[in-house]
Structure formats: C-alpha cells, structure tokens
Design a protein around this motif. Sequence first.
Motif, mmCIF file in Angstrom:
data_model
loop_
_atom_site.group_PDB
_atom_site.id
_atom_site.type_symbol
_atom_site.label_atom_id
_atom_site.label_comp_id
_atom_site.label_asym_id
_atom_site.label_seq_id
_atom_site.Cartn_x
_atom_site.Cartn_y
_atom_site.Cartn_z
ATOM 1 N N SER A 1 0.785 -1.219 0.000
ATOM 2 C CA SER A 1 0.000 0.000 0.000
ATOM 3 C C SER A 1 0.822 1.276 0.000
ATOM 4 N N THR A 2 1.515 1.581 1.088
ATOM 5 C CA THR A 2 2.122 2.886 1.290
ATOM 6 C C THR A 2 3.611 2.751 1.582
ATOM 7 N N MET A 3 4.408 3.633 0.985
ATOM 8 C CA MET A 3 5.838 3.647 1.245
ATOM 9 C C MET A 3 6.097 4.457 2.514
ATOM 10 N N VAL A 4 6.744 3.827 3.478
ATOM 11 C CA VAL A 4 6.986 4.456 4.775
ATOM 12 C C VAL A 4 8.460 4.337 5.125
ATOM 13 N N PRO B 1 14.939 0.825 22.563
ATOM 14 C CA PRO B 1 14.741 1.827 21.516
ATOM 15 C C PRO B 1 13.268 1.977 21.152
ATOM 16 N N VAL B 2 12.938 3.099 20.543
ATOM 17 C CA VAL B 2 11.573 3.339 20.073
ATOM 18 C C VAL B 2 11.600 3.622 18.574
ATOM 19 N N VAL B 3 10.455 3.439 17.954
ATOM 20 C CA VAL B 3 10.347 3.557 16.501
ATOM 21 C C VAL B 3 9.769 4.908 16.102
ATOM 22 N N LEU B 4 10.393 5.539 15.122
ATOM 23 C CA LEU B 4 9.878 6.747 14.481
ATOM 24 C C LEU B 4 9.591 6.399 13.025
ATOM 25 N N TYR B 5 8.618 7.065 12.434
ATOM 26 C CA TYR B 5 8.349 6.806 11.022
ATOM 27 C C TYR B 5 7.746 8.030 10.357
ATOM 28 N N MET B 6 7.866 8.082 9.035
ATOM 29 C CA MET B 6 7.277 9.182 8.268
ATOM 30 C C MET B 6 6.997 8.705 6.848
ATOM 31 N N GLY B 7 6.093 9.397 6.167
ATOM 32 C CA GLY B 7 5.767 9.056 4.796
ATOM 33 C C GLY B 7 6.823 9.555 3.830
ATOM 34 N N ARG B 8 6.876 8.933 2.655
ATOM 35 C CA ARG B 8 7.850 9.344 1.636
ATOM 36 C C ARG B 8 7.520 10.734 1.105
ATOM 37 N N ASP B 9 6.234 11.033 0.966
ATOM 38 C CA ASP B 9 5.823 12.356 0.492
ATOM 39 C C ASP B 9 4.428 12.661 1.029
ATOM 40 N N LYS B 10 3.856 13.762 0.575
ATOM 41 C CA LYS B 10 2.582 14.192 1.138
ATOM 42 C C LYS B 10 1.439 13.244 0.794
ATOM 43 N N VAL C 1 7.210 -0.964 2.200
ATOM 44 C CA VAL C 1 5.865 -0.816 1.658
ATOM 45 C C VAL C 1 4.924 -1.484 2.643
ATOM 46 N N VAL C 2 3.996 -0.712 3.192
ATOM 47 C CA VAL C 2 3.159 -1.177 4.298
ATOM 48 C C VAL C 2 1.688 -1.043 3.950
ATOM 49 N N ASP C 3 0.918 -2.076 4.283
ATOM 50 C CA ASP C 3 -0.537 -2.003 4.163
ATOM 51 C C ASP C 3 -1.067 -1.403 5.464
ATOM 52 N N LEU C 4 -1.135 -0.087 5.509
ATOM 53 C CA LEU C 4 -1.485 0.607 6.741
ATOM 54 C C LEU C 4 -2.894 0.292 7.214
ATOM 55 N N GLN C 5 -3.828 0.169 6.280
ATOM 56 C CA GLN C 5 -5.202 -0.134 6.668
ATOM 57 C C GLN C 5 -5.300 -1.517 7.312
ATOM 58 N N ALA C 6 -4.613 -2.498 6.725
ATOM 59 C CA ALA C 6 -4.623 -3.845 7.302
ATOM 60 C C ALA C 6 -3.989 -3.839 8.688
ATOM 61 N N GLU C 7 -2.909 -3.051 8.843
ATOM 62 C CA GLU C 7 -2.261 -2.958 10.149
ATOM 63 C C GLU C 7 -3.214 -2.365 11.183
ATOM 64 N N GLN C 8 -3.924 -1.316 10.779
ATOM 65 C CA GLN C 8 -4.851 -0.689 11.720
ATOM 66 C C GLN C 8 -6.021 -1.616 12.035
ATOM 67 N N ASP C 9 -6.536 -2.312 11.027
ATOM 68 C CA ASP C 9 -7.637 -3.251 11.256
ATOM 69 C C ASP C 9 -7.229 -4.341 12.240
ATOM 70 N N THR C 10 -6.009 -4.866 12.071
ATOM 71 C CA THR C 10 -5.512 -5.903 12.972
ATOM 72 C C THR C 10 -5.392 -5.371 14.386
ATOM 73 N N ARG C 11 -4.861 -4.157 14.504
ATOM 74 C CA ARG C 11 -4.698 -3.555 15.829
ATOM 75 C C ARG C 11 -6.054 -3.322 16.487
ATOM 76 N N MET C 12 -7.028 -2.819 15.741
ATOM 77 C CA MET C 12 -8.344 -2.552 16.301
ATOM 78 C C MET C 12 -9.025 -3.844 16.737
ATOM 79 N N ALA C 13 -8.825 -4.926 15.955
ATOM 80 C CA ALA C 13 -9.390 -6.219 16.324
ATOM 81 C C ALA C 13 -8.804 -6.712 17.639
#
Length: 247
Positions: free
Chosen positions: A32-35, A46-55, A173-185
């Motif tokens: 889905s999304t390049m992160v 350690p902790v994780v930081l992340y950002m999108g490739r572009d807007k 490349v991350v499927d952010l929606q699937a990640e969020q759905d899994t977390r919400m479940a």
Amino acid sequence: RRTNRLVNSPTPAMYAIRSVPGVTGFPVEGDSTMVFFFVCTAVNPPVVLYMGRDKVENEDLIKYGFPEDVWFHVDRLSSAHVYLRMPEGMMWTAIPDEVITDCVQLVKANSIEGNKKSDIDVVYTPWSNLKKTAGMDVGQVGFHDERLVKKVRVGTRVNEIVNRLNKTKEEKVVDLQAEQDTRMAKDRAKLRDAERRRREAEAQAAKQRKEQAELRSYSSLMKEEKMTSNAEAAKGRDFRKVEEDFM
C-alpha cells in the motif's frame, strides 16, 4: 477548543535504504504505502519513528495511525510528518526528553525551509487529535483541540543526531489499513476479555455475598433455637420443683 490551523507536508529528503536487524515494532510488509522507519536509540529499549515518503503517503499515515502514535511537524512551515510510536507505558505528555530531541531534529532535517533556519518551533500532538476535513489539500491537517498541541523550540540542526537516525533508516511498503484493522481487532478482543473478567468477578462477589448472608441467617436461626430450648428447659425445672413441693 477546535482549530482550523493547517500544516503542510513536502517531500522529505531521500536517504539510502538500510535494514535494522533486531528491532521489533515495525509493521509487516504489504502493498500500500511507502513508509520510512527510524530507530531512536537514545533510550533503552529503543523506540520507533516513522514518516511518509511524500505528502501523498502522509495522507494514509493521517488516516491509519495507532492510538499510541504522536505526530511531529515544524510549526507554520512545510516539513515531513514524523510519528513516534510510543511503547506500552509511555504517555505523550511525558515523553523522555531524549526522544523529543530525536523527533524534532528529524522533523527539522526534513523541512526544506526549516532545515536552513535557527530557532524554529516544532509542534506535536497525539495522532487522534489530527483533523482532516473535506476541502483540505493533500498533506494538510488540522487539530481537533489546540489544547492538546505542545510546542518545542529547536535551535540548530544537530548533525550527530540526524546522522545517527539516518543510519537506522529503513524503507518499507506497508498495508497501513490492514495494520490498523488488525490492531483494532486486538483492542476489541482485549475489551471483550476485560468485560468477561469483570462479569465473572461480579458474579463471584455476588455468590460470596449470598453465602455470607445465608451463613448469618443460619447463625441467627441456631441462636433462636438455642434460646427457645433453654427457656423450655427452665420451665420444666420449675414445674418439677412445684410438684415436689406439693407432695
């Protein structure tokens, strides 16, 4: 208090892709999304930081964040949207200073204008406080409550920090929606389990109260029976005494 203040996100600077072995907390790969992911080693663990490739990617990050994510951005200037994924037990109002420093330095380094200036401000807020409404441009975001926005003054770029973070950078490349759905479940399952345990505890407490009430009732009954028996015995003794006296 709601606000319509908007912030924008440009394309952040590109760096070499490196793997980060032995660090957990990265989303699984999808399509889905390049992160860009970074590891803040200023704290242990350690902790994780992340950002999108572009807007464009930032739009998905805004939409599919986690409750423990904290968003960072240069105030009133274009910059990357940097997120901190807080570990369990960390509160956004009490993020360690070392982590804050890494986050604001990463934001500053990925702001074309902010990277050239001294004494800029970086704002940060929980992901849940980000507000995206119809009519906003791609990469623009506002806040639901301005009172939940904190501000940090950043003097100059600290290359030592920026270079340390860039050495941990990994592009996925991350499927952010699937990640969020899994977390919400998982969150819903935890809530159901907590509710089940609450009902079981209430049922056990009610059972104990009932048993204690029955015990008190039984004790009271036994006491009344004993008093009645003693009274009857006393009457019997009196009757025999009167009978003997008569004879």
